[in-house]
Design a protein around this motif. Structure first.
Motif, PDB file in Angstrom:
ATOM      1  N   MET A 122       0.844  -1.188   0.000  1.00  0.00           N
ATOM      2  CA  MET A 122       0.000   0.000   0.000  1.00  0.00           C
ATOM      3  C   MET A 122       0.888   1.250   0.000  1.00  0.00           C
ATOM      4  SD  MET A 122      -3.128   0.952   2.501  1.00  0.00           S
ATOM      5  CE  MET A 122      -2.594   2.040   3.788  1.00  0.00           C
ATOM      6  N   THR A 123       0.622   2.184  -0.912  1.00  0.00           N
ATOM      7  CA  THR A 123       1.368   3.429  -1.007  1.00  0.00           C
ATOM      8  C   THR A 123       0.965   4.340   0.156  1.00  0.00           C
ATOM      9  OG1 THR A 123       1.326   3.205  -3.397  1.00  0.00           O
ATOM     10  CG2 THR A 123       1.916   5.348  -2.528  1.00  0.00           C
ATOM     11  N   GLN A 124       1.943   4.796   0.917  1.00  0.00           N
ATOM     12  CA  GLN A 124       1.667   5.630   2.091  1.00  0.00           C
ATOM     13  C   GLN A 124       1.724   7.124   1.793  1.00  0.00           C
ATOM     14  OE1 GLN A 124       0.607   4.451   5.020  1.00  0.00           O
ATOM     15  NE2 GLN A 124       0.630   2.447   4.079  1.00  0.00           N
ATOM     16  N   ARG A 125       2.561   7.506   0.802  1.00  0.00           N
ATOM     17  CA  ARG A 125       2.741   8.920   0.476  1.00  0.00           C
ATOM     18  C   ARG A 125       2.841   9.072  -1.033  1.00  0.00           C
ATOM     19  NH1 ARG A 125       4.640  12.848   3.495  1.00  0.00           N
ATOM     20  NH2 ARG A 125       6.233  13.505   2.037  1.00  0.00           N
ATOM     21  N   TYR A 126       2.630  10.276  -1.480  1.00  0.00           N
ATOM     22  CA  TYR A 126       2.931  10.573  -2.876  1.00  0.00           C
ATOM     23  C   TYR A 126       4.449  10.578  -3.031  1.00  0.00           C
ATOM     24  CZ  TYR A 126      -1.873  11.891  -3.902  1.00  0.00           C
ATOM     25  OH  TYR A 126      -3.229  11.861  -4.111  1.00  0.00           O
ATOM     26  N   THR A 127       4.917  10.396  -4.256  1.00  0.00           N
ATOM     27  CA  THR A 127       6.360  10.437  -4.504  1.00  0.00           C
ATOM     28  C   THR A 127       6.873  11.867  -4.329  1.00  0.00           C
ATOM     29  OG1 THR A 127       6.101  10.898  -6.862  1.00  0.00           O
ATOM     30  CG2 THR A 127       6.176   8.556  -6.200  1.00  0.00           C
ATOM     31  N   ARG A 128       8.181  11.995  -4.138  1.00  0.00           N
ATOM     32  CA  ARG A 128       8.771  13.333  -4.008  1.00  0.00           C
ATOM     33  C   ARG A 128       8.483  14.182  -5.243  1.00  0.00           C
ATOM     34  NH1 ARG A 128      14.622  11.637  -2.267  1.00  0.00           N
ATOM     35  NH2 ARG A 128      13.992  10.303  -0.585  1.00  0.00           N
ATOM     36  N   THR A 129       8.535  13.538  -6.414  1.00  0.00           N
ATOM     37  CA  THR A 129       8.253  14.264  -7.657  1.00  0.00           C
ATOM     38  C   THR A 129       6.815  14.775  -7.659  1.00  0.00           C
ATOM     39  OG1 THR A 129       9.857  12.907  -8.840  1.00  0.00           O
ATOM     40  CG2 THR A 129       8.225  14.073 -10.176  1.00  0.00           C
ATOM     41  N   ALA A 130       5.867  13.944  -7.261  1.00  0.00           N
ATOM     42  CA  ALA A 130       4.459  14.353  -7.225  1.00  0.00           C
ATOM     43  C   ALA A 130       4.254  15.499  -6.234  1.00  0.00           C
ATOM     44  CB  ALA A 130       3.569  13.167  -6.865  1.00  0.00           C
ATOM     45  N   ILE A 131       4.901  15.400  -5.083  1.00  0.00           N
ATOM     46  CA  ILE A 131       4.781  16.457  -4.069  1.00  0.00           C
ATOM     47  C   ILE A 131       5.377  17.762  -4.594  1.00  0.00           C
ATOM     48  CG2 ILE A 131       5.572  17.186  -1.773  1.00  0.00           C
ATOM     49  CD1 ILE A 131       5.348  14.187  -0.951  1.00  0.00           C
ATOM     50  N   PHE A 132       6.551  17.679  -5.211  1.00  0.00           N
ATOM     51  CA  PHE A 132       7.196  18.872  -5.766  1.00  0.00           C
ATOM     52  C   PHE A 132       6.303  19.518  -6.824  1.00  0.00           C
ATOM     53  CE2 PHE A 132       9.885  20.732  -9.105  1.00  0.00           C
ATOM     54  CZ  PHE A 132      10.460  21.773  -8.382  1.00  0.00           C
TER      55      PHE A 132
ATOM     56  N   LEU B 151      -0.619   9.511 -13.630  1.00  0.00           N
ATOM     57  CA  LEU B 151      -1.158   8.331 -14.313  1.00  0.00           C
ATOM     58  C   LEU B 151      -0.194   7.148 -14.284  1.00  0.00           C
ATOM     59  CD1 LEU B 151      -2.858  10.083 -17.361  1.00  0.00           C
ATOM     60  CD2 LEU B 151      -3.999   8.982 -15.417  1.00  0.00           C
ATOM     61  N   SER B 152       1.089   7.436 -14.079  1.00  0.00           N
ATOM     62  CA  SER B 152       2.079   6.352 -14.081  1.00  0.00           C
ATOM     63  C   SER B 152       2.558   5.973 -12.672  1.00  0.00           C
ATOM     64  CB  SER B 152       3.275   6.744 -14.951  1.00  0.00           C
ATOM     65  OG  SER B 152       3.938   7.873 -14.423  1.00  0.00           O
ATOM     66  N   HIS B 153       2.055   6.649 -11.656  1.00  0.00           N
ATOM     67  CA  HIS B 153       2.442   6.363 -10.260  1.00  0.00           C
ATOM     68  C   HIS B 153       1.181   6.331  -9.398  1.00  0.00           C
ATOM     69  CE1 HIS B 153       6.148   7.806 -12.051  1.00  0.00           C
ATOM     70  NE2 HIS B 153       6.780   7.136 -11.116  1.00  0.00           N
ATOM     71  N   ARG B 154       1.044   5.280  -8.667  1.00  0.00           N
ATOM     72  CA  ARG B 154      -0.130   5.100  -7.819  1.00  0.00           C
ATOM     73  C   ARG B 154      -0.201   6.138  -6.700  1.00  0.00           C
ATOM     74  NH1 ARG B 154      -3.693   0.816  -7.349  1.00  0.00           N
ATOM     75  NH2 ARG B 154      -4.224   0.671  -5.164  1.00  0.00           N
ATOM     76  N   ALA B 155      -1.388   6.626  -6.481  1.00  0.00           N
ATOM     77  CA  ALA B 155      -1.623   7.554  -5.370  1.00  0.00           C
ATOM     78  C   ALA B 155      -1.751   6.754  -4.076  1.00  0.00           C
ATOM     79  CB  ALA B 155      -2.903   8.345  -5.608  1.00  0.00           C
ATOM     80  N   PRO B 156      -1.505   7.401  -2.945  1.00  0.00           N
ATOM     81  CA  PRO B 156      -1.717   6.710  -1.661  1.00  0.00           C
ATOM     82  C   PRO B 156      -3.181   6.282  -1.527  1.00  0.00           C
ATOM     83  CG  PRO B 156      -0.542   8.767  -1.336  1.00  0.00           C
ATOM     84  CD  PRO B 156      -0.996   8.750  -2.761  1.00  0.00           C
ATOM     85  N   GLU B 157      -3.370   5.203  -0.812  1.00  0.00           N
ATOM     86  CA  GLU B 157      -4.723   4.713  -0.561  1.00  0.00           C
ATOM     87  C   GLU B 157      -5.465   5.694   0.337  1.00  0.00           C
ATOM     88  OE1 GLU B 157      -6.009   1.941  -1.900  1.00  0.00           O
ATOM     89  OE2 GLU B 157      -4.112   1.513  -2.929  1.00  0.00           O
ATOM     90  N   LEU B 158      -6.736   5.823   0.095  1.00  0.00           N
ATOM     91  CA  LEU B 158      -7.572   6.622   0.991  1.00  0.00           C
ATOM     92  C   LEU B 158      -7.830   5.810   2.257  1.00  0.00           C
ATOM     93  CD1 LEU B 158     -10.060   8.062  -1.638  1.00  0.00           C
ATOM     94  CD2 LEU B 158      -8.255   9.298  -0.420  1.00  0.00           C
ATOM     95  N   PRO B 159      -8.122   6.483   3.361  1.00  0.00           N
ATOM     96  CA  PRO B 159      -8.362   5.752   4.610  1.00  0.00           C
ATOM     97  C   PRO B 159      -9.518   4.758   4.457  1.00  0.00           C
ATOM     98  CG  PRO B 159      -8.208   8.106   5.028  1.00  0.00           C
ATOM     99  CD  PRO B 159      -8.234   7.934   3.541  1.00  0.00           C
ATOM    100  N   PRO B 160      -9.387   3.594   5.044  1.00  0.00           N
ATOM    101  CA  PRO B 160     -10.454   2.582   4.938  1.00  0.00           C
ATOM    102  C   PRO B 160     -11.759   3.034   5.595  1.00  0.00           C
ATOM    103  CG  PRO B 160      -8.719   1.850   6.440  1.00  0.00           C
ATOM    104  CD  PRO B 160      -8.247   3.125   5.819  1.00  0.00           C
TER     105      PRO B 160
END
Length: 179
Positions: free
Chosen positions: A1-11, A65-74
């Protein structure tokens, strides 16, 4: 499960956010100025910002579109999940549509967009004053729609942080704890 966006996405998120604030503020400021060399310079800067933001947004969208976003809270209900996804795609659509509408407006008004005063971009439409006026209204309406969507986006992020007390906001904060 992805916990955070990538550094590139955040930037890219924060760079585009700052660019949008600047372009919106400049657009508001320059609108009612009397015709002068300064107003023409500000319009050029606004167009440069718009084209630059369009490029950054296309890069950001390709990255997303090429990198998964973090999961939303269950704990999020299905309707809230759907609203979150729809809100993000609305933001992307508006961020693409606004600079395109500005470019179309400039073309229809007979003012070529010259990126940074160096690279002339092709006119997307023939000169047509009535269409230029309509596209100005479209450009303004899209901008105010984006403003409302951004306020909703910020409100949702703050609601997650302060009311739900989950990690949604920290997924996009550059200096948040990565755990």
């Amino acid at each position: 499960m992805t916990q955070r966006y990538t550094r590139t996405a955040i930037f890219l998120h924060w760079l585009v956010a700052l660019g949008l604030i600047g372009a919106f503020a400049l657009g508001l400021y320059m609108q009612d100025l009397p015709l002068s060399p300064n107003k023409l310079k500000l319009f050029s800067w606004h167009k440069w910002a718009g084209v630059t933001l369009l490029v950054l947004i296309v890069i950001r969208l390709a990255w997303r579109l090429s990198h998964r976003a973090p999961e939303l809270p269950p704990t999020m209900r299905p309707l809230a999940r759907m609203a979150a996804h729809a809100g993000h795609w609305l933001l992307y659509a508006l961020m693409v549509a606004i600079p395109l509408s500005g470019w179309l407006m400039s073309s229809a008004q007979g003012f070529q967009v010259v990126w940074f005063g160096i690279l002339p971009l092709p006119d997307l439409l023939a000169k047509d004053a009535a269409l230029g006026a309509l596209l100005k209204d479209v450009h303004v309406t899209l901008n105010y729609t984006l403003l409302v969507a951004v306020i909703g986006h910020i409100g949702a992020a703050l609601q997650h942080h302060f009311i739900q007390k989950d990690a949604v906001l920290s997924h996009m904060l550059p200096f948040a704890n990565k755990a």
